[in-house]
Design an enzyme around this catalytic site. Structure first.
Site, PDB file in Angstrom:
ATOM      1  N   ASP A   1       6.393  -6.505  -8.035  1.00  4.54           N
ATOM      2  CA  ASP A   1       5.202  -6.687  -7.204  1.00  4.54           C
ATOM      3  C   ASP A   1       4.308  -7.704  -7.917  1.00  4.54           C
ATOM      4  OD1 ASP A   1       6.313  -4.576  -5.813  1.00  4.54           O
ATOM      5  OD2 ASP A   1       4.438  -3.453  -5.642  1.00  4.54           O
TER       6      ASP A   1
ATOM      7  N   LYS B   1       2.455  -7.522   0.363  1.00  2.69           N
ATOM      8  CA  LYS B   1       1.755  -6.289  -0.012  1.00  2.69           C
ATOM      9  C   LYS B   1       0.260  -6.527   0.132  1.00  2.69           C
ATOM     10  CE  LYS B   1       1.182  -3.176  -4.010  1.00  2.69           C
ATOM     11  NZ  LYS B   1       1.624  -2.902  -5.399  1.00  2.69           N
TER      12      LYS B   1
ATOM     13  N   LYS C   1       4.232  -3.939   2.669  1.00  4.27           N
ATOM     14  CA  LYS C   1       3.890  -2.808   1.806  1.00  4.27           C
ATOM     15  C   LYS C   1       2.379  -2.627   1.853  1.00  4.27           C
ATOM     16  CE  LYS C   1       4.053  -0.999  -2.932  1.00  4.27           C
ATOM     17  NZ  LYS C   1       4.620  -1.149  -4.295  1.00  4.27           N
TER      18      LYS C   1
END
Length: 215
Positions: free
Chosen positions: A88, A149, A178
């Site tokens: 991430d 995300k 996400k």
């Protein structure tokens, strides 16, 4: 719906001890969450404890996104070498705000190419206006990353249903979503999934799972 399959259970505070991380990973694997998300320093420990029972996700350029491209690439590669199954990474929000879109895209491509694992790009929606959110998603799609995300959880705001819907609308089937930041209960988790989230980042995974079990 099995809520566990959506959750990256996160332990990212700077003051957690190794024993806390170890227990967190063990308990997360026992519950059956999709992944645990840890800081780079804890990747090796998380992999040793979790073995193949749970995926290990690590963060890169976290939480500000202002490391240089070369540092982000090195950090991502090292995390994978230490056992990370997913990365991430925080987008360079400053470069993005300066409209240095080519730099941002090249950075994402470089990390994706060199790390060789699923890459989720944190665009930190709380700092972007509507047009910027659209542009950020488009850049992520063009760069070929796997997920957009919403948030680090360390910014001024977290995931919203509206932002998840927008990312899903812009990205379509070309990229996954996400949702992260402020997801602390089952109702919020379900709302994010219904809005289009494919994965949830939360430090409240155990509480959400317990609530889903009727506890």
């Amino acid at each position: 719906m099995d809520i566990r399959s959506y959750i990256d259970n996160s332990i990212l505070k700077p003051y957690v001890s190794e024993s806390e991380v170890e227990k967190f990973v063990r308990d997360s694997a026992r519950v059956g969450f999709y992944a645990v998300c840890v800081n780079p320093y804890h990747v090796k420990l998380a992999k040793e404890v979790g073995t193949d029972r749970i995926k290990v996700c690590s963060v890169v350029g976290f939480p500000l996104g202002l490391n240089t491209k070369e540092v982000k690439v090195h950090e991502a590669v090292r995390a994978v070498e230490d056992g990370a199954d997913e990365i991430d990474m925080v987008m360079n929000i400053s470069a993005f705000k300066e409209k240095r879109y080519r730099y941002v895209e090249e950075e994402l491509k470089a990390v994706k190419r060199e790390c060789g694992v699923p890459l989720k790009v944190i665009i930190e929606t709380c700092y972007l206006d509507q047009n910027e959110k659209v542009k950020a998603v488009e850049i992520c799609v063009q760069a070929g990353v796997d997920f957009v995300k919403t948030s680090t959880g360390f910014g001024s705001g977290g995931a919203t249903v509206e932002d998840v819907k927008l990312i899903k609308e812009i990205g379509g089937n070309r990229i996954k979503v996400k949702a992260a930041g402020g997801i602390k209960d089952l109702a919020t988790a379900i709302a994010m999934i219904k809005a289009g989230a494919d994965r949830l980042g939360t430090s409240s995974g155990f509480e959400i799972y317990k609530e889903a079990q009727g506890g």
